[in-house]
Design a protein around this motif. Structure first.
Motif, short mmCIF file in Angstrom:
data_model
loop_
_atom_site.label_atom_id
_atom_site.label_comp_id
_atom_site.label_asym_id
_atom_site.label_seq_id
_atom_site.Cartn_x
_atom_site.Cartn_y
_atom_site.Cartn_z
N UNK A 118 123.97 -14.33 140.59
CA UNK A 118 124.63 -13.78 141.79
C UNK A 118 124.93 -12.29 141.69
N UNK A 119 124.83 -11.62 142.84
CA UNK A 119 125.18 -10.21 142.95
C UNK A 119 125.82 -10.05 144.32
N UNK A 120 127.06 -9.54 144.39
CA UNK A 120 127.73 -9.45 145.69
C UNK A 120 126.91 -8.68 146.73
N UNK A 121 126.18 -7.68 146.29
CA UNK A 121 125.39 -6.89 147.25
C UNK A 121 124.07 -7.57 147.60
N UNK A 122 123.70 -8.58 146.86
CA UNK A 122 122.38 -9.21 147.02
C UNK A 122 121.44 -8.63 145.98
N UNK A 123 120.39 -9.37 145.66
CA UNK A 123 119.47 -9.03 144.58
C UNK A 123 118.97 -7.57 144.64
N UNK A 124 119.01 -6.89 143.49
CA UNK A 124 118.66 -5.46 143.44
C UNK A 124 117.25 -5.19 143.99
N UNK A 125 116.29 -6.04 143.60
CA UNK A 125 114.90 -5.81 144.03
C UNK A 125 114.78 -5.80 145.56
N UNK A 126 115.55 -6.67 146.17
CA UNK A 126 115.52 -6.74 147.63
C UNK A 126 116.14 -5.49 148.22
N UNK A 127 117.23 -5.02 147.61
CA UNK A 127 117.89 -3.80 148.14
C UNK A 127 117.01 -2.57 147.91
N UNK A 128 116.25 -2.61 146.82
CA UNK A 128 115.32 -1.48 146.59
C UNK A 128 114.24 -1.46 147.69
N UNK A 129 113.82 -2.64 148.13
CA UNK A 129 112.82 -2.70 149.21
C UNK A 129 113.43 -2.13 150.51
N UNK A 130 114.71 -2.42 150.73
CA UNK A 130 115.37 -1.87 151.93
C UNK A 130 115.46 -0.34 151.79
N UNK A 131 115.80 0.13 150.58
CA UNK A 131 115.89 1.58 150.36
C UNK A 131 114.52 2.23 150.62
N UNK A 132 113.43 1.56 150.22
CA UNK A 132 112.08 2.12 150.46
C UNK A 132 111.79 2.19 151.96
N UNK A 137 108.78 -18.09 145.54
CA UNK A 137 108.87 -17.39 144.27
C UNK A 137 109.60 -18.26 143.22
N UNK A 138 108.96 -18.55 142.09
CA UNK A 138 109.58 -19.43 141.08
C UNK A 138 110.91 -18.89 140.54
N UNK A 139 111.10 -17.57 140.63
CA UNK A 139 112.38 -17.02 140.15
C UNK A 139 113.59 -17.57 140.92
N UNK A 140 113.32 -18.17 142.07
CA UNK A 140 114.41 -18.74 142.88
C UNK A 140 115.04 -19.95 142.19
N UNK A 141 114.45 -20.37 141.07
CA UNK A 141 115.01 -21.55 140.39
C UNK A 141 116.21 -21.20 139.52
N UNK A 149 131.90 -9.29 150.25
CA UNK A 149 130.58 -9.90 150.04
C UNK A 149 130.62 -10.90 148.88
N UNK A 150 131.39 -10.59 147.85
CA UNK A 150 131.48 -11.47 146.69
C UNK A 150 132.17 -12.79 147.05
N UNK A 151 133.05 -12.74 148.03
CA UNK A 151 133.76 -13.95 148.44
C UNK A 151 132.80 -14.97 149.03
N UNK A 152 131.77 -14.47 149.73
CA UNK A 152 130.83 -15.39 150.38
C UNK A 152 129.53 -15.59 149.59
N UNK A 153 129.05 -14.55 148.95
CA UNK A 153 127.74 -14.59 148.27
C UNK A 153 126.73 -15.36 149.13
N UNK A 154 126.56 -14.92 150.37
CA UNK A 154 125.84 -15.77 151.32
C UNK A 154 124.32 -15.67 151.23
N UNK A 155 123.80 -14.65 150.55
CA UNK A 155 122.35 -14.49 150.51
C UNK A 155 121.73 -15.44 149.49
N UNK A 156 120.83 -16.29 149.94
CA UNK A 156 120.21 -17.25 149.02
C UNK A 156 119.11 -16.55 148.20
#
Ligand code: PLP
Length: 391
Positions: free
Chosen positions: A63-77, A55-59, A266-273
């Protein structure tokens, strides 16, 4: 030089040494412990997986301590499909369930505090707890035509230094789910002793038969502070992607504090790429073609096993409700380790001895139901022949 928490036994055990030696000699082996789904002959949707990662948006970096909202919305679905409505603000993305455990242990426990874990269960708990200076106190699962939590024994082990009760749903390797009646008692214990509930649901989609008495998921629990862990290593059979999450839920007196503190961890690590977070919705979708293949493999291997065990055999298997494993019960004329060693040496068959999962007694071998069918079939024949000739 080194911290005492790293004082592990660093020499390989007898069984690992034996297997290494057999592999070094290039002897043909039937590996009935294979549970790496990328090595079990399943058809992955390669194109969908690779496209999700490009995905070109990866360029850009946002940062978001919880991880990208769109990804979390997919988990919620994903949970919504199970009838569970989740605010994505309660979801934190992590790079593995192991990392999620570390976040939870850091949030809940001071050095020396205890976490109650099922026995038998997943062998990594000792390491995950030890690395976070937490002590593991096992509570027994008892087997009587099926597994159940020994709740009175669990309650006795809940000392003032206890911080959480951990359940694995379904458990590895017993394949047992938490029942609603058990959950009610667990929640009463959590409330009474002011401890949290941690639920590992990585295998939750792999149920062999529906059962209304089971808990669907722990993610929506509000009676006690609850952490529900899962991820793509089992859901989409993609352990190499390192994509997991934890869901925080609970009562109003604990939830805001829990979320705010977890956010700082989570903010201390921000580990999700970014590439992985962007890929999460697509990778999660690939479960729809993977899970049926895995469920079919698990069911047909079990069927095959049962057909072999049908005649009067000194070997039986324990009831399994879900997950990727079966437990064989063998005569206790040898220790589990001795059975596993003999099967490796004389028959070229690899199995897990029960002690690997901390079984309370001898006479158990654990095999993976993901094993490719020809290997599984021949492995079972050799195990039964070996036991018959030894008994
Ligand atoms: C109970 C349980 N939880 C978690 C995991 C691993 O999950 P992850 O790859 O996300 O760390 C496993 C892997 O076998 C497991 O058995």
């Amino acid at each position: 030089m080194f911290a005492s928490r790293t004082n592990w036994l660093l020499t390989p055990n007898r069984l690992s040494r034996e297997i290494e030696e057999l592999r070094r000699k290039r002897l043909p082996l039937l590996d009935l412990t294979e549970s790496n789904p990328t090595k079990c002959g399943f058809a992955f949707d390669k194109q969908a997986i690779l496209e999700a990662l490009a995905n070109p948006q990866a360029l850009s970096y946002a940062p978001d301590p919880r991880g990208m909202l769109r990804a979390r919305q997919a988990v919620a679905s994903y949970y919504a499909e199970r009838g569970i409505t989740l605010d994505p603000g309660r979801i934190f993305l992590t790079t593995s369930t192991s990392e999620a455990y570390s976040y939870v242990f850091r949030l809940l426990a001071d050095p020396g505090d205890t976490i109650l874990v099922p026995q038998p269960s997943y062998p990594l708990f000792d390491f995950l707890a030890g690395l976070n200076d937490v002590r593991v106190i096992p509570y027994p699962l008892i087997y009587d035509q099926g597994w159940q939590i020994d709740l009175p024994a669990l309650e006795k082990r809940l000392q003032p230094d206890a911080r959480a009760i951990l359940v694995v749903h379904p458990n590895n390797p017993t394949g047992s789910f938490v029942r609603q009646s058990e959950l009610a008692e667990l929640l009463a214990l959590c409330q009474g002793h002011d401890v949290a509930l941690v639920a590992d649901e990585v295998f939750a989609d792999y149920s062999l038969a529906a059962d209304r008495q089971r808990v669907v998921s722990h993610a929506a629990i509000t009676e006690a502070l609850t952490f529900t862990l899962s991820g793509l290593s089992k859901i989409s059979a993609l352990p190499q992607m390192k994509l997991a999450w934890l869901v925080v839920n609970g009562p109003p007196q604990h939830l805001p504090g829990g979320l705010a503190r977890m956010e700082i961890i989570a903010d201390t690590y921000l580990s999700m790429s970014a590439p992985l977070a962007l890929a999460l919705p697509g990778l999660l979708e690939t479960r729809r073609t993977l899970q049926p293949q895995i469920l079919e493999r698990v069911a047909s291997n079990l069927h095959l096993l049962d057909a072999r065990l049908a005649s009067d055999q000194p070997v039986s298997r324990l009831v399994v409700e879900g997950g990727w494993y079966a437990i064989l019960r063998l005569p206790s004329i040898r220790t589990d380790e001795e059975w596993a060693l003999e099967l490796a040496r004389k028959d070229g068959v690899l199995v897990h001895p029960g002690h690997f999962f901390d079984f309370g007694s001898e006479g158990h071998l654990v095999i993976s139901l993901l094993t490719e069918q020809e290997v599984f079939q021949e492995g079972i024949v050799r195990i039964l022949t070996r036991v018959a000739s030894s008994a």
